[in-house]
Write a protein that holds these residues in place. Structure first.
Motif, short mmCIF file in Angstrom:
data_model
loop_
_atom_site.label_atom_id
_atom_site.label_comp_id
_atom_site.label_asym_id
_atom_site.label_seq_id
_atom_site.Cartn_x
_atom_site.Cartn_y
_atom_site.Cartn_z
N HIS A 253 11.56 12.36 10.28
CA HIS A 253 12.17 12.57 8.96
C HIS A 253 13.34 11.61 8.74
N GLY A 254 14.08 11.31 9.82
CA GLY A 254 15.18 10.36 9.71
C GLY A 254 14.68 8.96 9.40
N TRP A 255 13.60 8.56 10.05
CA TRP A 255 13.04 7.24 9.76
C TRP A 255 12.50 7.16 8.34
N GLN A 256 11.88 8.24 7.88
CA GLN A 256 11.39 8.24 6.51
C GLN A 256 12.55 8.13 5.53
N ALA A 257 13.67 8.80 5.83
CA ALA A 257 14.84 8.73 4.96
C ALA A 257 15.43 7.32 4.95
N GLN A 258 15.27 6.59 6.06
CA GLN A 258 15.75 5.21 6.12
C GLN A 258 14.81 4.25 5.37
N GLY A 259 13.65 4.74 4.98
CA GLY A 259 12.71 3.91 4.23
C GLY A 259 11.68 3.19 5.06
N HIS A 260 11.53 3.57 6.33
CA HIS A 260 10.56 2.91 7.21
C HIS A 260 9.14 3.40 6.95
N CYS A 261 8.19 2.52 7.17
CA CYS A 261 6.77 2.87 7.12
C CYS A 261 6.31 3.16 8.55
N LEU A 262 5.79 4.35 8.79
CA LEU A 262 5.34 4.75 10.12
C LEU A 262 3.85 4.50 10.24
N THR A 263 3.45 3.83 11.32
CA THR A 263 2.08 3.34 11.37
C THR A 263 1.58 3.28 12.81
N SER A 264 0.43 2.64 12.99
CA SER A 264 -0.18 2.49 14.31
C SER A 264 0.07 1.09 14.85
N ILE A 265 -0.22 0.90 16.14
CA ILE A 265 -0.10 -0.42 16.76
C ILE A 265 -1.03 -1.41 16.06
N GLY A 266 -2.27 -0.99 15.82
CA GLY A 266 -3.24 -1.89 15.20
C GLY A 266 -2.83 -2.31 13.81
N GLU A 267 -2.30 -1.39 13.04
CA GLU A 267 -1.86 -1.72 11.68
C GLU A 267 -0.69 -2.69 11.71
N LEU A 268 0.21 -2.50 12.65
CA LEU A 268 1.34 -3.42 12.78
C LEU A 268 0.84 -4.81 13.13
N ALA A 269 -0.14 -4.87 14.04
CA ALA A 269 -0.67 -6.17 14.48
C ALA A 269 -1.47 -6.87 13.39
N SER A 270 -2.08 -6.10 12.49
CA SER A 270 -2.95 -6.69 11.48
C SER A 270 -2.20 -7.62 10.53
N ALA A 271 -0.89 -7.45 10.45
CA ALA A 271 -0.08 -8.29 9.56
C ALA A 271 0.45 -9.53 10.27
#
Length: 302
Positions: A253-271
């Protein structure tokens, strides 16, 4: 907007049966993606007690209450009690995580054996261990694994080469600050893209610098105030999936409040474009709050 990839290591039979489903169900309700990495062979957690002579071992045990999280039975597997075969016993449960839409991959075959043995092992030993895990993953899921995250962040040079041989295209075996390609002393790429764990884990923080179960998420939130830097956070089914689940919920919830997108390793790597990543030799180094040495990048070259 910065992204934070959630990498969930599932180390033990208890973590598979109890912590993993709890995390998967909570994340699914929140609509959050993550990568689950499985231990697929025998649970020999009790053999980890051989680490008693490792520098920092006692301080970590005292800070994080290992017995409270793992229980006496788990701590006897592989010594007094035979180690249950996690993949064989819990295949249906592992498949349920994939059916729920989560990314899955290999953590290890025998967690303690890899963590305590791979750094000094030869290519033949390493190949056998990886082969056991790769074959079991394919038996359970009906497809080949393409993600690997080493148990205890322990590797050797042969392991990086063998990942590529076994069809692994993405790995999170190391600790570091940014994605890179692992290379040998001659500068030749030897394995798949590495997305290292960039943030400290809860068990590395609790009991240090005034952080405890009531406030430890604040230590991580301080490190992620910069919304322009992607991160990889490793959590454990035995910890955040059980007694520390309330901490994990506050952290998310803290990360969401900071505006971060929470994702998977594969999704992070796809970019990421591998052609633009720095190349780096990997060696061993220390991480505050964790005993022993881990696989870390030694130096970068463009």
């Amino acid at each position: 907007m910065a992204r934070i990839a959630l990498k969930i290591d599932v180390d033990t039979w208890r973590g598979t049966r109890e912590g993993m489903p709890a995390l998967a169900q909570w994340l699914e309700r929140q609509g959050i993606q993550a990568t689950f990495l499985f231990s697929l062979g025998p649970d020999h957690t009790g053999r980890a007690l051989r680490r008693v002579f490792r520098p920092g071992f006692f301080s970590k045990v005292a800070r994080t209450s290992v017995l409270e999280h793992y229980g006496w039975r788990t701590l006897m597997f592989g010594t007094v009690l035979p180690g249950p075969d996690i993949g064989r016993r819990e295949a249906a449960l592992l498949r349920s995580v994939a059916r729920a839409g989560f990314e899955t991959g290999i953590h290890t075959w025998d967690h303690v054996r890899w963590q305590d043995g791979v750094a000094g092992a030869n290519e033949a030993w390493t190949r056998r261990e990886l082969d056991h895990a790769v074959q079991r993953y394919a038996e359970i899921f009906g497809v080949s694994a393409h993600i690997h995250g080493a148990a205890g962040w322990q590797m050797n040079e042969a392991a990086y080469r063998l990942e590529a041989d076994f069809g692994i295209t993405l790995a999170s075996d190391t600790r570091g600050s940014a994605p890179f390609l692992p290379v040998d002393a001659a500068g030749q790429v030897i394995g798949p893209m590495q997305l290292p764990t960039t943030l400290p884990t809860l068990d590395e923080l609790i009991g240090r610098d005034g952080w405890d179960v009531s406030n430890v998420e604040q230590a991580l939130l301080r490190l992620t105030q910069d919304r322009d830097h992607d991160q990889v956070y490793t959590l454990h089914a035995e910890l955040e999936g059980q007694k520390w689940l309330p901490i994990f919920e506050r952290l998310i919830h803290g990360w969401q409040a900071q505006g971060h997108c929470l994702t998977s390793i594969g999704e992070l790597a796809s970019a990421l474009d591998p052609k633009t990543l720095p190349c780096c030799q990997v060696g061993q180094g220390q991480v505050p709050g964790r005993s022993g040495v881990l696989a870390v990048p030694l130096s970068f070259s463009e």
